[in-house]
Enzyme design. Structure first.
Site, mmCIF file in Angstrom:
data_model
loop_
_atom_site.group_PDB
_atom_site.id
_atom_site.type_symbol
_atom_site.label_atom_id
_atom_site.label_comp_id
_atom_site.label_asym_id
_atom_site.label_seq_id
_atom_site.Cartn_x
_atom_site.Cartn_y
_atom_site.Cartn_z
ATOM 1 N N ARG A 104 0.812 -1.224 0.000
ATOM 2 C CA ARG A 104 0.000 0.000 0.000
ATOM 3 C C ARG A 104 0.839 1.265 0.000
ATOM 4 O O ARG A 104 0.320 2.355 -0.232
ATOM 5 C CB ARG A 104 -1.010 -0.034 1.161
ATOM 6 C CG ARG A 104 -2.112 -1.084 0.939
ATOM 7 C CD ARG A 104 -3.104 -1.131 2.081
ATOM 8 N NE ARG A 104 -2.522 -1.573 3.313
ATOM 9 C CZ ARG A 104 -2.311 -2.854 3.642
ATOM 10 N NH1 ARG A 104 -2.653 -3.813 2.814
ATOM 11 N NH2 ARG A 104 -1.757 -3.168 4.795
ATOM 12 N N GLU A 110 2.584 -5.982 13.233
ATOM 13 C CA GLU A 110 1.536 -6.015 14.264
ATOM 14 C C GLU A 110 0.938 -7.427 14.306
ATOM 15 O O GLU A 110 0.509 -7.900 15.334
ATOM 16 C CB GLU A 110 0.463 -4.973 13.923
ATOM 17 C CG GLU A 110 -0.512 -4.702 15.040
ATOM 18 C CD GLU A 110 -1.606 -3.724 14.634
ATOM 19 O OE1 GLU A 110 -1.557 -3.200 13.515
ATOM 20 O OE2 GLU A 110 -2.519 -3.536 15.447
HETATM 21 P P1 AMP Z 1 4.006 -2.132 11.660
HETATM 22 O O1 AMP Z 1 5.252 -2.809 11.217
HETATM 23 O O2 AMP Z 1 3.375 -2.778 12.857
HETATM 24 O O3 AMP Z 1 4.211 -0.633 11.857
HETATM 25 O O4 AMP Z 1 2.922 -2.317 10.522
HETATM 26 C C1 AMP Z 1 2.917 -1.489 9.410
HETATM 27 C C2 AMP Z 1 2.629 -2.246 8.152
HETATM 28 O O5 AMP Z 1 1.593 -3.187 8.316
HETATM 29 C C3 AMP Z 1 2.172 -1.310 7.059
HETATM 30 O O6 AMP Z 1 2.739 -1.752 5.828
HETATM 31 C C4 AMP Z 1 0.686 -1.418 7.058
HETATM 32 O O7 AMP Z 1 0.184 -1.442 5.750
HETATM 33 C C5 AMP Z 1 0.380 -2.728 7.770
HETATM 34 N N1 AMP Z 1 -0.533 -2.552 8.891
HETATM 35 C C6 AMP Z 1 -0.240 -2.749 10.206
HETATM 36 N N2 AMP Z 1 -1.288 -2.562 10.982
HETATM 37 C C7 AMP Z 1 -2.294 -2.215 10.165
HETATM 38 C C8 AMP Z 1 -3.655 -1.869 10.375
HETATM 39 N N3 AMP Z 1 -4.191 -1.854 11.598
HETATM 40 N N4 AMP Z 1 -4.397 -1.541 9.295
HETATM 41 C C9 AMP Z 1 -3.854 -1.566 8.064
HETATM 42 N N5 AMP Z 1 -2.587 -1.879 7.794
HETATM 43 C C10 AMP Z 1 -1.801 -2.204 8.829
#
Ligand code: AMP
Length: 169
Positions: free
Chosen positions: A58, A95
């Site tokens: 995205r 996450e």
């Molecule tokens: P993080 O590494 O936990 O910061 O997660 C970020 C990545 O995971 C990004 O590429 C986001 O597109 C995706 N992502 C994580 N959590 C979400 C969420 N709650 N909604 C949409 N995309 C998420």
């Protein structure tokens, strides 16, 4: 325009307990798309960016448009096995799971000024891995920018570079 109206919460996707921030309503509405893009661009307009690094998948939507408007090149950071040339690789925590990211070894030249872009900053593991890839390549990270930041997950604490976002939760 309230961009939050165009970001849809999908509960329990892709796993139980996750509230997924769905940006497809924002992408499909021409005013929301333009407002979001202009807001992202304004965050980085005066930074003399050489390369925009977009994170799969995205981060590709606005990343390429940002690169074009900033008069910069675009570099995709991708999940393993997608990039055809030699790559740098970094493991990271999501996450919802663990994974790794790759970037072509010739994508960024020593000393280039880099903007990292993705849709969501959540726990920060993904963005940190992208930062580490750029640093490995010799790039200088000027800003990490996101459509939205889930501040309660404290992702910004993992990132040692300026962070900007259009919407905060
Ligand atoms: P993080 O590494 O936990 O910061 O997660 C970020 C990545 O995971 C990004 O590429 C986001 O597109 C995706 N992502 C994580 N959590 C979400 C969420 N709650 N909604 C949409 N995309 C998420």
């Amino acid at each position: 325009m309230d961009l939050d109206t165009y970001i849809r919460d999908i509960e329990n996707f892709p796993k139980p307990g996750i509230v997924f921030k769905d940006i497809t309503p924002l992408l499909s509405n021409k005013e929301a798309l333009n407002t979001c893009f202009e807001a992202l661009h304004a965050l980085a307009a005066d930074l003399n960016i050489d390369k925009v690094v977009g994170i799969e998948s995205r981060g590709f939507f606005f990343g390429t448009m940002l690169a074009n408007k900033l008069n910069a090149g675009f570099v995709p950071v991708r999940k393993p096995g997608k990039l055809p040339y030699t790559t740098f690789e970094e493991r990271y925590e999501l996450e919802y799971g663990t994974d790794s990211l790759q970037m072509h070894t010739d994508a960024i030249r020593e000393g280039e000024h880099v903007l990292i872009h993705d849709d969501v900053l959540a726990t920060g593991g993904t963005a940190k891995a992208a930062c580490d890839l750029v640093t490995k390549a010799g790039g200088i990270i000027v800003q990490c920018n996101f459509i939205m930041e889930l501040e309660f997950l404290k992702g910004s604490e993992k990132i040692a570079f300026p962070i900007k976002s259009v919407v905060k939760y």
